[in-house]
Design a protein around this motif. Structure first.
Motif, PDB file in Angstrom:
ATOM      1  N   ALA A 105       3.429   4.617  11.119  1.00 11.07           N
ATOM      2  CA  ALA A 105       3.200   5.512   9.988  1.00 11.07           C
ATOM      3  C   ALA A 105       4.419   5.450   9.081  1.00 11.07           C
ATOM      4  CB  ALA A 105       2.951   6.947  10.451  1.00 11.07           C
ATOM      5  N   GLY A 106       4.172   5.649   7.796  1.00 13.64           N
ATOM      6  CA  GLY A 106       5.268   5.631   6.836  1.00 13.64           C
ATOM      7  C   GLY A 106       4.938   6.448   5.611  1.00 13.64           C
ATOM      8  N   VAL A 107       5.971   6.888   4.940  1.00 13.31           N
ATOM      9  CA  VAL A 107       5.822   7.599   3.674  1.00 13.31           C
ATOM     10  C   VAL A 107       6.888   7.063   2.728  1.00 13.31           C
ATOM     11  CG1 VAL A 107       7.301   9.530   4.390  1.00 13.31           C
ATOM     12  CG2 VAL A 107       5.616   9.860   2.568  1.00 13.31           C
ATOM     13  N   ARG A 108       6.501   6.855   1.462  1.00  7.30           N
ATOM     14  CA  ARG A 108       7.432   6.321   0.467  1.00  7.30           C
ATOM     15  C   ARG A 108       7.373   7.176  -0.793  1.00  7.30           C
ATOM     16  NH1 ARG A 108       6.630   0.313  -0.146  1.00  7.30           N
ATOM     17  NH2 ARG A 108       7.302   0.501   2.022  1.00  7.30           N
ATOM     18  N   TRP A 109       8.546   7.491  -1.300  1.00  8.66           N
ATOM     19  CA  TRP A 109       8.669   8.392  -2.450  1.00  8.66           C
ATOM     20  C   TRP A 109       9.523   7.703  -3.505  1.00  8.66           C
ATOM     21  CZ3 TRP A 109      12.019  13.452  -2.518  1.00  8.66           C
ATOM     22  CH2 TRP A 109      11.795  14.123  -3.730  1.00  8.66           C
ATOM     23  N   GLU A 110       8.910   7.418  -4.650  1.00  5.70           N
ATOM     24  CA  GLU A 110       9.648   6.845  -5.767  1.00  5.70           C
ATOM     25  C   GLU A 110      10.280   7.990  -6.557  1.00  5.70           C
ATOM     26  OE1 GLU A 110       8.733   3.176  -8.654  1.00  5.70           O
ATOM     27  OE2 GLU A 110       7.653   4.995  -9.222  1.00  5.70           O
ATOM     28  N   TRP A 166      12.666   6.018  -1.779  1.00  4.71           N
ATOM     29  CA  TRP A 166      13.024   6.275  -0.386  1.00  4.71           C
ATOM     30  C   TRP A 166      11.823   5.939   0.492  1.00  4.71           C
ATOM     31  CZ3 TRP A 166      17.682   7.212   1.567  1.00  4.71           C
ATOM     32  CH2 TRP A 166      18.668   7.748   0.729  1.00  4.71           C
ATOM     33  N   ASP A 167      12.100   5.392   1.661  1.00  2.79           N
ATOM     34  CA  ASP A 167      11.038   5.014   2.592  1.00  2.79           C
ATOM     35  C   ASP A 167      11.414   5.503   3.983  1.00  2.79           C
ATOM     36  OD1 ASP A 167       8.690   2.850   3.234  1.00  2.79           O
ATOM     37  OD2 ASP A 167      10.232   2.769   4.790  1.00  2.79           O
ATOM     38  N   PHE A 168      10.477   6.188   4.627  1.00  2.00           N
ATOM     39  CA  PHE A 168      10.668   6.674   5.996  1.00  2.00           C
ATOM     40  C   PHE A 168       9.511   6.169   6.851  1.00  2.00           C
ATOM     41  CE2 PHE A 168      12.415   9.721   3.005  1.00  2.00           C
ATOM     42  CZ  PHE A 168      13.713   9.882   3.471  1.00  2.00           C
ATOM     43  N   HIS A 169       9.793   5.686   8.051  1.00  2.00           N
ATOM     44  CA  HIS A 169       8.731   5.113   8.868  1.00  2.00           C
ATOM     45  C   HIS A 169       9.027   5.332  10.353  1.00  2.00           C
ATOM     46  CE1 HIS A 169      11.789   1.903   8.658  1.00  2.00           C
ATOM     47  NE2 HIS A 169      11.408   1.628   9.896  1.00  2.00           N
ATOM     48  N   ASN A 181      14.819   3.672   4.634  1.00  4.66           N
ATOM     49  CA  ASN A 181      15.300   2.648   3.721  1.00  4.66           C
ATOM     50  C   ASN A 181      15.358   3.208   2.308  1.00  4.66           C
ATOM     51  OD1 ASN A 181      14.989   0.130   5.607  1.00  4.66           O
ATOM     52  ND2 ASN A 181      12.985   1.129   5.661  1.00  4.66           N
ATOM     53  N   VAL A 182      16.205   2.614   1.498  1.00  3.71           N
ATOM     54  CA  VAL A 182      16.186   2.862   0.076  1.00  3.71           C
ATOM     55  C   VAL A 182      15.844   1.535  -0.590  1.00  3.71           C
ATOM     56  CG1 VAL A 182      18.688   2.480  -0.165  1.00  3.71           C
ATOM     57  CG2 VAL A 182      17.425   3.743  -1.929  1.00  3.71           C
ATOM     58  N   PHE A 183      14.902   1.552  -1.550  1.00  6.74           N
ATOM     59  CA  PHE A 183      14.419   0.346  -2.204  1.00  6.74           C
ATOM     60  C   PHE A 183      14.771   0.357  -3.683  1.00  6.74           C
ATOM     61  CE2 PHE A 183      11.024   0.324   1.221  1.00  6.74           C
ATOM     62  CZ  PHE A 183      11.555  -0.771   1.883  1.00  6.74           C
ATOM     63  N   LEU A 212       0.800  -1.225   0.000  1.00  2.00           N
ATOM     64  CA  LEU A 212       0.000   0.000   0.000  1.00  2.00           C
ATOM     65  C   LEU A 212       0.832   1.274   0.000  1.00  2.00           C
ATOM     66  CD1 LEU A 212      -2.839  -1.018   2.491  1.00  2.00           C
ATOM     67  CD2 LEU A 212      -3.007  -0.791   0.013  1.00  2.00           C
ATOM     68  N   LEU A 213       2.143   1.164   0.223  1.00  2.84           N
ATOM     69  CA  LEU A 213       3.010   2.332   0.171  1.00  2.84           C
ATOM     70  C   LEU A 213       3.772   2.439  -1.152  1.00  2.84           C
ATOM     71  CD1 LEU A 213       4.549   2.613   3.753  1.00  2.84           C
ATOM     72  CD2 LEU A 213       3.310   4.404   2.526  1.00  2.84           C
ATOM     73  N   ASP A 214       3.740   1.400  -1.960  1.00  3.92           N
ATOM     74  CA  ASP A 214       4.429   1.455  -3.243  1.00  3.92           C
ATOM     75  C   ASP A 214       3.769   2.470  -4.167  1.00  3.92           C
ATOM     76  OD1 ASP A 214       6.455  -0.383  -2.776  1.00  3.92           O
ATOM     77  OD2 ASP A 214       5.217  -2.095  -3.362  1.00  3.92           O
ATOM     78  N   ALA A 215       4.540   2.958  -5.145  1.00  4.58           N
ATOM     79  CA  ALA A 215       4.011   3.901  -6.133  1.00  4.58           C
ATOM     80  C   ALA A 215       2.812   3.279  -6.842  1.00  4.58           C
ATOM     81  CB  ALA A 215       5.096   4.271  -7.143  1.00  4.58           C
ATOM     82  N   THR A 216       1.797   4.114  -7.134  1.00  2.00           N
ATOM     83  CA  THR A 216       0.509   3.598  -7.590  1.00  2.00           C
ATOM     84  C   THR A 216       0.382   3.306  -9.073  1.00  2.00           C
ATOM     85  OG1 THR A 216      -0.364   5.852  -7.821  1.00  2.00           O
ATOM     86  CG2 THR A 216      -0.647   4.762  -5.690  1.00  2.00           C
ATOM     87  N   PRO A 217       1.132   3.929 -10.009  1.00  2.00           N
ATOM     88  CA  PRO A 217       0.891   3.657 -11.429  1.00  2.00           C
ATOM     89  C   PRO A 217       0.992   2.175 -11.772  1.00  2.00           C
ATOM     90  CG  PRO A 217       2.308   5.574 -11.205  1.00  2.00           C
ATOM     91  CD  PRO A 217       2.156   4.976  -9.832  1.00  2.00           C
ATOM     92  N   GLY A 218       0.008   1.693 -12.548  1.00  2.00           N
ATOM     93  CA  GLY A 218       0.028   0.323 -13.012  1.00  2.00           C
ATOM     94  C   GLY A 218      -0.525  -0.706 -12.060  1.00  2.00           C
ATOM     95  N   TYR A 219      -0.953  -0.296 -10.858  1.00  2.00           N
ATOM     96  CA  TYR A 219      -1.461  -1.238  -9.865  1.00  2.00           C
ATOM     97  C   TYR A 219      -2.825  -0.779  -9.354  1.00  2.00           C
ATOM     98  CZ  TYR A 219       3.075  -3.524  -9.736  1.00  2.00           C
ATOM     99  OH  TYR A 219       4.211  -4.220 -10.079  1.00  2.00           O
ATOM    100  N   PRO A 220      -3.695  -1.725  -8.925  1.00  5.58           N
ATOM    101  CA  PRO A 220      -5.014  -1.346  -8.405  1.00  5.58           C
ATOM    102  C   PRO A 220      -4.892  -0.475  -7.161  1.00  5.58           C
ATOM    103  CG  PRO A 220      -4.916  -3.700  -8.879  1.00  5.58           C
ATOM    104  CD  PRO A 220      -3.510  -3.183  -8.979  1.00  5.58           C
ATOM    105  N   GLN A 221      -5.696   0.568  -7.089  1.00  8.11           N
ATOM    106  CA  GLN A 221      -5.709   1.418  -5.911  1.00  8.11           C
ATOM    107  C   GLN A 221      -6.256   0.638  -4.714  1.00  8.11           C
ATOM    108  OE1 GLN A 221      -4.636   4.364  -5.213  1.00  8.11           O
ATOM    109  NE2 GLN A 221      -4.030   5.126  -7.232  1.00  8.11           N
ATOM    110  N   GLY A 222      -5.589   0.757  -3.581  1.00  8.86           N
ATOM    111  CA  GLY A 222      -6.089   0.134  -2.360  1.00  8.86           C
ATOM    112  C   GLY A 222      -5.838  -1.357  -2.267  1.00  8.86           C
ATOM    113  N   GLY A 223      -4.967  -1.899  -3.121  1.00 13.74           N
ATOM    114  CA  GLY A 223      -4.696  -3.327  -3.078  1.00 13.74           C
ATOM    115  C   GLY A 223      -3.264  -3.626  -2.679  1.00 13.74           C
TER     116      GLY A 223
END
Length: 301
Positions: A268-273, A280-283, A296-298, A107-118
């Motif tokens: 809580a977390g925030v992830r920025w592609e 980048w991931d901060f939690h 983290n860096v992914f 649910l924190l991964d970037a959303t393009p190409g994937y179902p919202q909320g899955g």
């Protein structure tokens, strides 16, 4: 009959086709349950409209509904992921973190190409290393699968949200009698059902979760625990490549006769592609016995 004050007879065939096609869509939308269950009235209504439509030997208008650019499946990130980071907690200083996920999306991964909320993840793990004077390493998390579906509640979609998790994890709630940064390890099955409401980029969800776990270090010398309780959270899609997720939960363990039959936590977390397949991931998280922050860096491949 009349449509918008005009006799049907004066309408062109093209207008009649549009009206009948719209009527069929409306019946499918409004009477979907009745049609599925074989309701005679709904079936007869649709049959009458189908007969009227079949009497007009003209094709339906070709529709080209708009779709969001950049949301095609091939625009999404790759499904496997590795990560490297650091975390610091109140119980034992700082650790180096290594993560791996075989597949697919959370649910924190970037959303393009994937179902919202899955969320659908298989075989993910996290290894931690304490590089202090007495170096130690341990498995923090090892998931066979994690699945979550935040189904937005609407007039047409009344499906409940749900989630399920099976794997190994460490807990640092009040029932854990082991001190230090590692907490108590346990094999856990966690399931939940609930509701999700959406407003634009915001999703608000609440679940009733149930947990069955077996492990070491629980109060009163017990090796298992069963619990249930509410959980609530919010997901904010700030942008296609920037997502925030926060959640809190409470557990009551009725079979535990120790001093702490309760557990709670918040995270809580925030992830920025930054660019495709690099993020980048901060939690941060808070539990009864400790709190922690990490980054983290992914890389997705």
């Amino acid at each position: 009959g009349q449509v918008a004050g005009a006799p049907v007879e004066v309408l062109s065939d093209a207008n009649k086709v549009d009206i009948l096609d719209t009527a069929l869509d409306y019946i499918d939308y409004e009477k979907s349950k009745e049609l599925r269950d074989g309701d005679a009235g709904a079936l007869a209504w649709k049959q009458n409209v189908l007969q009227a439509r079949s009497a007009i030997l003209k094709p339906s208008r070709e529709l080209a509904p708009p779709y969001p650019k950049g949301d095609e499946p091939h625009a999404g990130h790759h499904s496997r992921r590795v990560g490297l980071g650091v975390t610091a907690n109140s119980a034992g200083g700082a650790q180096v973190v290594a993560k791996y996920r075989f597949a697919l999306h959370d649910l924190l991964d970037a959303t393009p190409g994937y179902p919202q909320g899955g969320q659908l993840e298989f075989f993910g793990g996290e290894l931690r290393l304490d590089p202090g004077p007495d170096p130690r390493a341990w498995i923090e998390d090892l998931a066979i699968f994690r699945v979550e579906s935040l189904n937005p509640l609407t007039a047409f979609n009344r499906r409940l949200s749900w989630r399920i998790r099976l794997g190994y994890a460490r807990t640092r709630d009040a029932m854990c009698t082991l001190s230090g940064e590692r907490g108590c390890g346990m094999t856990v099955l966690d399931v939940g059902r609930g509701l999700t409401l959406t407003s634009g980029a915001w999703s608000f969800f609440g679940h009733l979760d149930m947990e069955a776990a077996a492990g070491n270090g629980f109060e009163a010398g017990r090796w298992f625990r069963i619990g249930a309780g509410p959980a609530a959270g919010v997901r904010w899609v700030i942008g296609q490549n920037l997502v925030f997720l926060g959640e809190g939960q409470y557990r009551f363990f009725p079979l535990q006769w120790g001093r702490h039959p309760h557990g709670w936590g918040a995270k809580a977390g925030v992830r920025w592609e930054l660019v495709r397949d690099f993020a980048w991931d901060f939690h941060t998280s808070v539990h009864a016995l400790s709190s922690e922050v990490g980054a983290n860096v992914f890389y997705y491949f």
